[in-house]
Design an enzyme around this catalytic site. Structure first.
Site, short mmCIF file in Angstrom:
data_model
loop_
_atom_site.label_atom_id
_atom_site.label_comp_id
_atom_site.label_asym_id
_atom_site.label_seq_id
_atom_site.Cartn_x
_atom_site.Cartn_y
_atom_site.Cartn_z
CG ASP A 138 -2.00 -1.06 1.12
OD1 ASP A 138 -2.26 -1.56 0.01
OD2 ASP A 138 -2.58 -1.43 2.17
NE ARG A 140 -3.76 2.11 -4.69
CZ ARG A 140 -4.03 1.63 -3.49
NH1 ARG A 140 -3.20 0.80 -2.89
NH2 ARG A 140 -5.14 1.99 -2.86
C1 S3P Z 1 -5.24 -5.72 3.39
C2 S3P Z 1 -4.44 -6.46 2.57
C3 S3P Z 1 -3.82 -5.93 1.34
C4 S3P Z 1 -3.79 -4.41 1.35
C5 S3P Z 1 -5.12 -3.82 1.76
C6 S3P Z 1 -5.50 -4.28 3.15
C7 S3P Z 1 -5.84 -6.35 4.59
O1 S3P Z 1 -4.59 -6.36 0.22
O2 S3P Z 1 -3.43 -3.93 0.08
O3 S3P Z 1 -5.08 -2.41 1.73
O4 S3P Z 1 -6.37 -5.64 5.45
O5 S3P Z 1 -5.78 -7.58 4.68
P1 S3P Z 1 -4.31 -7.77 -0.54
O6 S3P Z 1 -4.63 -8.85 0.40
O7 S3P Z 1 -5.23 -7.74 -1.72
O8 S3P Z 1 -2.86 -7.71 -0.94
#
Ligand code: S3P
Length: 437
Positions: free
Chosen positions: A315, A346
């Protein structure tokens, strides 16, 4: 009229307490709703994403009271949720929809989960495949996107699942589904992703064991309500950290930031770039590491970020691209394909925003490169589209602190999905911004 922010050359100084973490907030709401008695959640993130999940839980028959100290969530145990009257709306939140799906697949009632135009294009096969192999009944659109129609099935079975992609949301959807399954569910991750679900489950007494990238959860052990203090959101802090690093004369202290090692790879990378960041007052909120961050303006040098590290700063990549632009030399980021599947693509959003400001970047063989211009560089004036993505909007607002004149970020309202306090906090640290709604 669309919302926009004009961000002007300025620097940051002072002290700030960062609002609660988004990932931990979602998990705290779901765990509280499944607990057998009342829970208190302090410092919940009050963003649109989290408030949508809170509202969904309310629609599932759970009472929620806002108290001065935090939210009280009156959990009713594994069998306490009731059939919602209508669809369940998750707005922009992939975390909200994927994790809640992991709970709804084992309820006795049917449900339909949907989101905004961005969430309606995001891939859901990554959760429907493992959940279906546990016996869950989910129906996606032909494009494998939301709405997700779930037919409740209280008899799921344990699985052993090797995850093809590194995703904490997928891992957590399976872990929430495994809570009510007889036997042991085993998950193997290709790379270690954020472990907030595992830590919270451990804190509340779920039978969970973690050995490196292997997780074992023994289901059907219910738990009582609990009290939790949510750490500040490291991903929100990241924008302020980079803002201070790239703007001469900046010096800030960010208090109570979540420093879970599966989230903080950005700090390691920035330190390797010569950043002046000091961690102070390190302690724990429950199972989660927390500390204060002292950040001073620094003359940065370029970085190389390997694919194994990407899940631990996924992120933060947009704002790290901005930091790299103000570093000396070429920075390279390997294995960043997952960036295409976020609230926007992104990679496209960052490349096109930078292009509008006269900056060329390269993406070949899943590697992104950016030619850093050094710490004295100033960006030309320009207008940027946020692509309705909060992290894109905030990245370019920070870039505007180092513009010759100003940068205007269009469609900036999306910031409210994760960090509604961003503009007022930046303002209190001395950033010069103009907002029009
Ligand atoms: C998150 C996991 C990540 C992250 C998202 C929040 C979470 O996503 O990018 O902002 O809270 O488990 P992904 O599991 O799709 O990588």
């Amino acid at each position: 009229m669309t919302s926009s922010i004009v961000s002007k050359p300025s620097f940051l100084s002072g002290e700030i307490k960062i609002p609660g973490d988004k990932s931990v907030s979602h998990r705290a709401i779901l765990c509280s709703a499944l607990a057998k008695s009342v829970s208190t959640v302090n410092n919940l993130q009050l963003s649109e994403d989290v408030l949508n999940t809170l509202n969904v839980v309310r629609q599932l028959g759970i009472t929620i009271d806002k108290k001065e100290s935090g939210y009280q969530i009156f959990g009713k145990g594994f069998k306490g949720m009731s059939k919602p009257k209508g669809d369940l709306y998750f707005g922009n939140s992939g975390t909200g929809i994927r994790l809640t799906a992991g709970v709804l697949v084992w309820q006795s009632f049917d449900s339909e989960l949907r989101g905004d135009s961005s969430l309606s294009t995001r891939p859901m096969k990554r959760i429907s495949e493992p959940l279906s192999s546990m016996g869950a009944k989910l129906l996606l659109t032909p494009e494998n996107t939301p709405p997700i129609k779930i037919s409740g099935n209280t008899e799921l079975s344990a699985i052993s699942y090797e995850m093809p992609i590194a995703s904490a949301q997928v891992k957590s959807a399976i872990l929430f589904a495994a809570l009510n399954v007889k036997g042991v569910t085993k998950i193997t991750e290709p790379l270690i992703t954020r472990n907030h679900t595992e830590l919270m489950f451990k804190q509340i007494g779920v039978d969970i064991q973690v050995n490196n990238n292997e997780i074992l959860l023994s289901g059907q052990n219910d738990f009582e309500g609990f009290e939790i203090d949510i750490p500040g959101d490291f991903s929100s802090a990241a924008f302020l950290i980079v803002g201070a690093l790239i703007s001469p004369n900046s010096s800030i202290l960010i208090k109570d930031v979540g420093l879970n090692p599966s989230r903080t790879a950005l700090i390691e990378v920035l330190l390797s770039m010569n950043a002046d960041i000091e961690i102070q007052n390190q302690r724990k909120f429950g199972e989660e590491e927390v500390g204060d961050l002292k950040v001073n303006y620094s003359e940065l040098v370029s970085c190389k970020v390997d694919a194994e590290v990407i899940p631990n700063l996924i992120d933060e990549l947009p704002i790290l691209f901005i930091a790299s632009l103000f570093a000396e030399g070429e920075s390279k980021f390997f294995g960043i394909e997952e960036l295409k599947h976020k609230e926007s693509d992104r990679l496209v959003a960052m490349q096109s925003g930078l292009k509008n400001l006269g900056i060329d970047t390269q993406y070949n063989n899943d590697t992104f490169s950016i030619d850093g211009k050094g710490s004295n560089f100033l960006l030309q004036e320009g207008q940027i589209d946020s692509f309705e993505d909060h992290r894109i909007a905030m990245s370019f607002i920070i870039a505007g602190l180092r513009a010759k004149k100003q940068i205007q970020i269009m469609n900036s309202n999306c910031i409210n999905t994760s960090f509604p306090e961003f503009i007022s906090q930046l303002d209190s640290l001395g950033a010069i911004l103009n907002e029009s709604k």
